[in-house]
Design a protein around this motif. Structure first.
Motif, PDB file in Angstrom:
ATOM      1  N   GLU A 230       0.674 -17.223  28.188  1.00 50.81           N
ATOM      2  CA  GLU A 230       0.612 -15.905  27.542  1.00 50.81           C
ATOM      3  C   GLU A 230       0.041 -14.856  28.492  1.00 50.81           C
ATOM      4  OE1 GLU A 230       1.694 -14.809  24.668  1.00 50.81           O
ATOM      5  OE2 GLU A 230       2.309 -16.699  23.768  1.00 50.81           O
ATOM      6  N   LEU A 231      -1.047 -15.194  29.161  1.00 45.60           N
ATOM      7  CA  LEU A 231      -1.707 -14.233  30.049  1.00 45.60           C
ATOM      8  C   LEU A 231      -0.860 -13.929  31.286  1.00 45.60           C
ATOM      9  CD1 LEU A 231      -5.341 -15.599  29.750  1.00 45.60           C
ATOM     10  CD2 LEU A 231      -4.364 -13.562  28.632  1.00 45.60           C
ATOM     11  N   ALA A 232      -0.254 -14.954  31.860  1.00 43.64           N
ATOM     12  CA  ALA A 232       0.598 -14.740  33.035  1.00 43.64           C
ATOM     13  C   ALA A 232       1.824 -13.906  32.666  1.00 43.64           C
ATOM     14  CB  ALA A 232       1.022 -16.077  33.634  1.00 43.64           C
ATOM     15  N   ARG A 233       2.404 -14.179  31.503  1.00 42.27           N
ATOM     16  CA  ARG A 233       3.556 -13.390  31.051  1.00 42.27           C
ATOM     17  C   ARG A 233       3.158 -11.937  30.837  1.00 42.27           C
ATOM     18  NH1 ARG A 233       8.476 -13.948  29.991  1.00 42.27           N
ATOM     19  NH2 ARG A 233       8.497 -16.208  30.048  1.00 42.27           N
TER      20      ARG A 233
ATOM     21  N   HIS B 131       3.925  -6.660  31.520  1.00 41.27           N
ATOM     22  CA  HIS B 131       3.242  -5.384  31.295  1.00 41.27           C
ATOM     23  C   HIS B 131       2.521  -4.849  32.527  1.00 41.27           C
ATOM     24  CE1 HIS B 131       4.208  -5.856  27.105  1.00 41.27           C
ATOM     25  NE2 HIS B 131       3.618  -7.028  27.104  1.00 41.27           N
ATOM     26  N   GLY B 132       2.154  -5.742  33.436  1.00 40.24           N
ATOM     27  CA  GLY B 132       1.422  -5.321  34.633  1.00 40.24           C
ATOM     28  C   GLY B 132       2.276  -5.255  35.873  1.00 40.24           C
TER      29      GLY B 132
ATOM     30  N   GLY C 289      -1.287  -3.206  37.029  1.00 41.86           N
ATOM     31  CA  GLY C 289      -0.451  -2.387  36.157  1.00 41.86           C
ATOM     32  C   GLY C 289      -1.191  -1.199  35.562  1.00 41.86           C
ATOM     33  N   PRO C 290      -0.657  -0.680  34.471  1.00 41.80           N
ATOM     34  CA  PRO C 290      -1.199   0.541  33.875  1.00 41.80           C
ATOM     35  C   PRO C 290      -2.498   0.336  33.104  1.00 41.80           C
ATOM     36  CG  PRO C 290       0.617  -0.285  32.558  1.00 41.80           C
ATOM     37  CD  PRO C 290       0.551  -1.137  33.800  1.00 41.80           C
ATOM     38  N   GLY C 291      -2.960  -0.889  32.936  1.00 43.22           N
ATOM     39  CA  GLY C 291      -4.162  -1.149  32.149  1.00 43.22           C
ATOM     40  C   GLY C 291      -3.840  -1.164  30.663  1.00 43.22           C
ATOM     41  N   ILE C 292      -4.838  -1.422  29.864  1.00 46.08           N
ATOM     42  CA  ILE C 292      -4.673  -1.499  28.412  1.00 46.08           C
ATOM     43  C   ILE C 292      -5.330  -0.256  27.813  1.00 46.08           C
ATOM     44  CG2 ILE C 292      -5.172  -2.821  26.331  1.00 46.08           C
ATOM     45  CD1 ILE C 292      -5.393  -5.308  28.171  1.00 46.08           C
ATOM     46  N   PRO C 293      -4.545   0.650  27.258  1.00 48.39           N
ATOM     47  CA  PRO C 293      -5.122   1.897  26.748  1.00 48.39           C
ATOM     48  C   PRO C 293      -6.031   1.696  25.537  1.00 48.39           C
ATOM     49  CG  PRO C 293      -2.736   1.863  26.430  1.00 48.39           C
ATOM     50  CD  PRO C 293      -3.105   0.626  27.178  1.00 48.39           C
TER      51      PRO C 293
ATOM     52  N   GLN D 268      -5.624   1.324  36.258  1.00 45.59           N
ATOM     53  CA  GLN D 268      -6.268   0.490  37.275  1.00 45.59           C
ATOM     54  C   GLN D 268      -6.087  -1.003  37.058  1.00 45.59           C
ATOM     55  OE1 GLN D 268     -10.321   1.668  37.834  1.00 45.59           O
ATOM     56  NE2 GLN D 268      -9.794   3.813  38.074  1.00 45.59           N
ATOM     57  N   GLY D 269      -5.169  -1.379  36.200  1.00 48.38           N
ATOM     58  CA  GLY D 269      -4.879  -2.794  36.033  1.00 48.38           C
ATOM     59  C   GLY D 269      -5.783  -3.500  35.049  1.00 48.38           C
ATOM     60  N   THR D 270      -5.543  -4.799  34.936  1.00 50.26           N
ATOM     61  CA  THR D 270      -6.264  -5.630  33.973  1.00 50.26           C
ATOM     62  C   THR D 270      -6.599  -6.965  34.616  1.00 50.26           C
ATOM     63  OG1 THR D 270      -5.093  -4.605  32.124  1.00 50.26           O
ATOM     64  CG2 THR D 270      -6.083  -6.762  31.704  1.00 50.26           C
TER      65      THR D 270
END
Length: 186
Positions: free
Chosen positions: A97-100, A105-106, A132-136, A174-176
């Motif tokens: 799940e996290l890698a996907r 998304h990243g 990636g765009p980070g989690i807003p 700034q990514g996640t």
């Protein structure tokens, strides 16, 4: 703000949720990712070497094939750490799940697998990073059923439930980074 008894940052800010099976309490992390308590016995372990298979390995997550490679490597690491079949499945599912999420998304990222020990217990720590765009809105992203695509919405929340410890570090633009740990009860 709290979510399920865990402290979570407000929308647009950097993270902060972790639960610990040994202390039973939530632990906040600062912007550097350093935890506010030392219940794990000290500072974070150094990063694992790149490449390899199993614990102590780092993998790129930039394609569908990489997702399969990650699943196999995490499975091998769970076996090496002595986890039973049910816990192996929990850890592999969380990693997948996290890698996907990092891939979809990243825009790609990496997954690190580390063997962990604490208070005589063996465990496995996974660190998934993307630029990636980070989690807003972290609170919303951790809500069951939340999805930004065609998935079932079990990604972050599901991974949190499958692992004993869970941290998310995210900032818009700034990514996640997600760090999860499961301890072996065998």
């Amino acid at each position: 703000m709290t979510l399920g008894g865990e402290r979570v940052a407000t929308p647009g800010s950097e993270l902060i949720a972790q639960r610990s099976p040994l202390s039973g309490s939530s632990v906040a992390a600062g912007p550097s990712g350093t935890r506010a308590d030392a219940s794990d016995g000290g500072p974070a372990d150094p990063p694992p070497p790149a490449g390899g298979h199993g614990a102590g390995s780092r993998f790129n997550v930039a394609s569908e094939e990489d997702l399969l490679t990650v699943r196999h490597a995490v499975r091998a690491a769970t076996i090496e750490a002595g986890f039973g079949l049910v816990d192996q499945t929990r850890i592999v599912t969380a990693a997948s799940e996290l890698a996907r999420n990092a891939y979809v998304h990243g825009g790609g990222g990496s997954l690190e697998i580390e063997a962990a020990t604490r208070a005589g217990r063996r465990g496995l720590r996974l660190t998934v990073r993307d630029d990636g765009p980070g989690i807003p809105d972290l609170e919303e992203a951790l809500t069951d059923g939340f999805t930004t695509g065609g998935g079932l919405g079990h990604g972050l929340g599901g991974a949190r439930r499958l692992m004993h410890e869970f941290q998310v570090h995210s900032r818009p633009g700034q990514g996640t980074t997600v760090v999860v740990t499961r301890w072996n009860d065998r």
